[in-house]
Each structure stands twice: as structure tokens, then as C-alpha cells.
Design a protein around this motif. Sequence first.
Motif, short mmCIF file in Angstrom:
data_model
loop_
_atom_site.label_atom_id
_atom_site.label_comp_id
_atom_site.label_asym_id
_atom_site.label_seq_id
_atom_site.Cartn_x
_atom_site.Cartn_y
_atom_site.Cartn_z
N UNK A 145 0.84 -1.20 0.00
CA UNK A 145 0.00 0.00 0.00
C UNK A 145 0.88 1.26 0.00
N UNK A 146 0.25 2.39 -0.20
CA UNK A 146 0.99 3.66 -0.20
C UNK A 146 0.26 4.65 0.71
N UNK A 147 0.52 4.56 2.04
CA UNK A 147 -0.27 5.36 2.99
C UNK A 147 0.13 6.82 3.06
N UNK A 165 13.43 5.36 1.58
CA UNK A 165 13.53 6.80 1.41
C UNK A 165 13.66 7.45 2.78
N UNK A 166 13.85 8.77 2.82
CA UNK A 166 13.94 9.45 4.12
C UNK A 166 12.66 9.24 4.92
N UNK A 167 11.52 9.32 4.23
CA UNK A 167 10.25 9.11 4.91
C UNK A 167 10.13 7.67 5.37
N UNK A 168 10.59 6.75 4.52
CA UNK A 168 10.52 5.34 4.88
C UNK A 168 11.38 5.01 6.08
N UNK A 169 12.57 5.60 6.15
CA UNK A 169 13.44 5.37 7.29
C UNK A 169 12.77 5.78 8.59
N UNK A 170 11.93 6.80 8.49
CA UNK A 170 11.26 7.33 9.68
C UNK A 170 9.98 6.55 10.01
N UNK A 171 9.21 6.16 8.97
CA UNK A 171 7.87 5.64 9.20
C UNK A 171 7.74 4.13 9.11
N UNK A 172 8.69 3.42 8.50
CA UNK A 172 8.54 1.97 8.39
C UNK A 172 8.43 1.34 9.78
N UNK A 181 4.38 -4.37 -1.61
CA UNK A 181 4.67 -4.84 -2.97
C UNK A 181 5.05 -3.63 -3.81
N UNK A 182 6.24 -3.69 -4.39
CA UNK A 182 6.69 -2.64 -5.30
C UNK A 182 6.60 -3.19 -6.73
N UNK A 183 6.09 -2.42 -7.65
CA UNK A 183 6.15 -2.75 -9.07
C UNK A 183 7.31 -1.95 -9.65
N UNK A 184 8.38 -2.69 -9.97
CA UNK A 184 9.61 -2.05 -10.46
C UNK A 184 9.66 -2.18 -11.97
N UNK A 185 9.91 -1.09 -12.63
CA UNK A 185 9.97 -1.05 -14.10
C UNK A 185 11.41 -0.85 -14.54
#
Length: 750
Positions: A145-147, A165-172, A181-185
Motif C-alpha cells: 500500500x501507499x499510505x 527513502x527518508x520518509x521510509x526510514x522514519x515511518x517503516x 509490494x513494489x512494481x519495479x519497471x
Amino acid sequence: TGPLKDMDFSVQEGGGPRILHQFKLEPPAVSFRTSGEKDGIIDIEPRTGILYINGSLDWETKQVHKLQVESLDESGKTVKGPYAVTIHVEDINDNPPEFNQTKYYGVVRQNSRPGKPFMYVHATDRDDPTTLHAQLSYSILHHFPNPYAEMLFQIDNATGAISPSRKGSYYLDPQKQDSFILVVSVKDMAGTTMNAFTSSVDVIITVKESLWKAPPIIHIKENSTQVHPVNISKVQSNEPGVIYGIFEKEKLPRLPFSISENGDIYVTQPLDREEKDTYTFFVVSKDNTGELVDKPLQIHIIVDDINDNPPVCQQDLTIIEVQENEKGGSNIGTVLATDMDEKDSLNSRLHFQIQSQEPEFPSNNLFYIQQDTGTLLLTGRSLNKRESAKYFLKVLVTDPQFETTCNVEVHVIDINDQIPIFKNSDYGSVTLAEDTPIGSVILEIEATDGDEPATGSSLIIYQVKEGDPNNTFTIETDSETNRGFIRINKALDFETMPVYNLVINATNPEPLVEGVKYNASSLTTLKVSVTNVDEPPAFRKPFYRTEVSEGIPVNTLVMAVEAYDPEGDSVRVSKMVIKGLQGKYAQYLACGKILFLQKNYLLVEDVHSVKLCILLNSTDNAAQKSKVSLTLHLLDVNDNYPQIATDYPTFFCYPVSGGERTLIQATDADEQLFFSKFTFSLADEMNARNNWEISKFNATHAYLSLKHGNFEEKVYDVPIILNDNGKPPLENKVNLKVSICKCSTENSCF
């Protein structure tokens, strides 16, 4: 077209049949022949010399075709050649990139460093790697998901490295969301053109709890006999290969802890709880460049007590006094002892027990001690001083392991059954001039008491019982002789009180026993006559006080004083002295009016009050003088600009996510009689309004908030407009320095 010779051709792959070149026949040649890497699709027309491709070339199958061409005569003999003809196949973008896995799985730890890869994806492209056709670019298409508005993960477009990311480091946080799930292109042509080939793949990421966390409070028993160093805990970074270190929070001569390269924490020596019962320090993890990898962890150590201290008597000899008439069960005192072991623990729990009593007369159990408190009581009958004036007790004090003996001496004191008796029931009269100095002894009196000397039953307290309504006299007792000394306590005044008829009583501090009362034997009389003396003039008030605003103009009337002479003479002002200030601020007039004279302003910020001393003379006797104190209190005027209080630095912990806030406070040097009321706002500057936000908290404080998370780790100047809402209101622009800094686990700048 052209003569036969060595030639090179570049031909794009694909495209179907085509003519490359026509060689011209030169007599005696009548035909051409080709050989080499024709692969069934490259040939030459013998009679016309046309070199052609009868199909499609494929760069991925063969990048170069090498041929030999020669000309022949009628008999089939070689006229010219063979010559080398080389065909280079040019690549076209005809292959999409392909991932090396159909699905990827990765694990990321909570609080991992932003930008630090925890997994990679990899794709290949069969096209020519020296061209854009095989240059690949990675990106994240979707995030489930992308909350949040920003993605919690990022990918390196060149290497396929996935990191928080910076936000991910803080919020994960696995407690909130444990998988994504990431869809990587991936695109070829370096992702720069619209007609590039694209492939995508799912990346399943599991979020796990951070390995880097402070252990629970560590308990270590004091005075351990183990071989040191002893392992007491362990920490582990989310990243491999970090360098661990210890950072002292307290400045100690030597910190008795260390950490290994594997994160094992050791105590390096036995600890003594009585010397220091707690320790606090930080554990840090750094990479090989010295940069912090994780937030510093605060480690708390508690040194647990063992029973290694005996009880200690608070006094070498405890002396307790008991009156003869104390009844059985009375609390007569307490035996005090201490234990250096941990307070309120079994190790410091004390028990009291009487070991012996000397003398054992009239019985051997005259006293009882409460085992948990040390309170000493009489067991039955009252004590009799004639039987024994003193008793010696040995009290055993124990904890679970040690014991100590405390010595107690019980003094039996006489009961107060005798009253003080004056030697003289009347001490006649004493004549004093009204200017006799305060503190002068005017008479010595004496009473006797038949109780035991040097006790509260025999000590005599003298007091004026009647005839002194204003406490003009006081009586002090010499505790060794029991004599009383009558002193002047307040100034005598013939005009208000020319004669005192004093009645004086004598009492004991110890209460009399039941049935005994004070009587006339404990009373005496004294007449004190006061003679008139020419006195100095006096003011109507003992002191004068008034208020004026700071900055008042010259010749402002600020107060008036009034004086008189007790003998009825007229008075005049002789001198005025200003205390605590340099320069002359005021002048006096003969009528008693005080005028403000100083040309420079008086400011509250310089001095809150002016103290003056006025001297008066009697006109009939210039030697008679009096003085009075006058206090001029200055009221504040709003003339100081508001400022930001700088008691504590303003900071936010890096990285920030936006929305964090902190309190700021405004101050003002002006006097605040009731309460300050400040208004906060941001200066009208583009960067200020885009980056920061201010909201009211109360009359003196406001919240400063971040409007986004794109702040660097540095110090910012935030322009703030302050208004004190005074009369008149004053406004000030200040630049508040705000630090964006790396923090410890305690949320303070590290």
C-alpha cells in the motif's frame, strides 16, 4: 558501383533483401565469384557483379560477415582478387529488457538508513551494450500500500539498488505494516525516449523489527567476584560491518564499560553500589567513514545491592532523659542506627533488641525496645531517681547478616514539684532618662528553685506580666546562675509613658507536676520612672513611599512629608541624601515637597526604585536631628522591544518528515505587572512562508512547525515578527536559529 577492391559495409540488422554494391567487370574478366561467411543470404550476381542480401541480418546472431570476391576470365581463371569484403551488422533496438527473476523478495529493518540498499533487482538486454539500446533505467511504478504522499522506498535507476527513502526510514514499522509490494519497471534507451522497451516485475518486501534497539535496564550485582570483563548485554546494528563505540553521558574518571566489535557490552570491573548506584551511557554505530549509522542508544545500568554493610549506631552514646513521674508504656526516646545498603530493602532492614541493663535494680526489665523502630519504652512502673539516677543499656542492632551494639544511657531526672521564689517581693523604683540606649541593663533580679539544678525543672524564665503594654522591657536569664537581667527593649518616651509599674513573674520551662501551682512567691514588682530629655524632631510616618512613571519631566511633584517636634518647637529640612545612585535626582523645599530635578530620564531598566534620606533640624536646638527614608518606585513604560528567549536551543531531529513542531518563547525587558501577551508571526519572506509555520500556544509561547520534510542537516535562520501588544505596542523582527540535527534515542541533538 566501382572496380573490384577491398570494401567495408555497415548494414542495419533486419530490413529484408537489399543490394549493397555493384562491381564493374574489367576485361579480360567476364564474371565474379564470392566465398566466405555468406550464411546463405549474402551472394554476388556473377555476370553483373551485384552484391546483395537475400534475407535479414541479425546482430544478436552475427555482428560481422567476412567475404572474399574475385573476377574470372572465360576459362574460369582468376583475373583479380580475391578482395576482402566485410559487412558490419548494425544493431537496432529490437529486444526488450528482461529481469533475471520473475519475482523478487527482500527484507528491510525498521529505522534503516535512508539510501542504504537492502536488496537489488537486475535486468539484461540482448541489444548492443555500447549503444542506448541496452542501457537500462530502473524506476518504481507502483507502491502497495501507499499510505503517505511520498514513497517509503526508492531505487537507484542505474544499479537497481532498493533502499528506504527518508520518509521510509522514519515511518517503516512492522507493527503498522509488515509487507509491501513494489512494481519495479526497467526501460532500455536509458529511459530517455518514448519508444523504449519496458518490462516490470513485482518486488515483495517484508518489514522486520529493527535490530538496533536499546536493551532493557541492565542489573548488575555489586562487588561481583567473577573474572572481569563480564558480558552484560549486546546490541546489533541493522547494517553489517559497522564499528561500535561507547559515548559517555556522565563525565567519570573512568567508565567501567566497554563494547566489542560484535556489539557485546562488557562491565570491566566490580561495581560498588554505595559508591555509584546507576550508570548511563550511549552506544553508537558508525561506518568506515566515521558517519553515524543509527541513532545512538542510551544504555541504563542499575547496580543491585548485596548485604555488605553492617548497621551503624548514629551516636556513640545515646543519652535519653526520663522524668521520675513518667508512666509505664511511655515513649522515652529512640535508638537510631543506619545501614549503607539499599534503602527500604531487606539488606538494610534493622532489628533492635536490649542485650543488657545496668543496674538490674529494682528489676532487670525496666525498658522495652520495639524491634523494628528502635523506640524505647518503659515497661511498667515509673522510675525513681533515689533508686538509680542512671541506667546503662546495650542494644543489639542486626540486619540479615551483620550485627552492631549501640550504647544507651538513660538519665532519671527530677520532677518539677518546686516553684521559683523571688528573693525580693518588691525591687523598689528605678529612674531612667528617656534617651537611655536600647539594650541597657537597668536592674538585676533573682529567684531560687529547689528542683534539680541544670534541668528544665529548675531553670527560671522571667517575664513582665503587667505594666508594660508595648514590650518596652525584656528580661534575659543567665542559665548558670538563674539571675535575670532587665533590659530596655524599645526606646523610652517621657511624653507617652512617664511611669511603668511592672509586675514580673518567674516560671520553669518544664510543666509543674499535678497539684503544684505558681503563687505570689513567684511574683515581684518594680517601678520605672522616665525623665524628660530634649528630643529631636520626628516625622509623622516611619517611612514614605510613592510611585511615578519612568521618564517623568523635571520639577514634577512626587511626594510631600510632614514632621513635628515633640517639645512643640518648629522644624526645618537640613539635608537630603540619595542612596544607591550616582548623581542628584531630587531636591527638597522648605515646605516638605519633593521635586524631581535630574535632567536625564530615570529608567526602570536601570533602577526600580530611588531611596532618599531626609534630615530635619529643630529650630531651637540645631543639634537635635531626625531622618526618614523615602522610596520612589518607578513604574515601567513600554520602551523595550520583545525578544526570543534563548534558554534552550531550538532544533528538530534529522531526518524530518514535516509537521513536527516545537515551542518558542518571547520575553521583554519591560516590567510585567500582570502578564505578558505577545503576538508571533513569520516575516513576509518567500522561503519563510514556504518552509515554516507559526501557531499560538498561549500569551508568551507559540509553536514553530515544519511545513515539509525536505530540510538539510544544518542551521536555518527563521525570520519572526514579535509584537508585545503594550502601550504603545512595540514590534521587533528577530532571526531565530533552528538546527536540523541528528538526534540520540532520547530525542536530543547528538
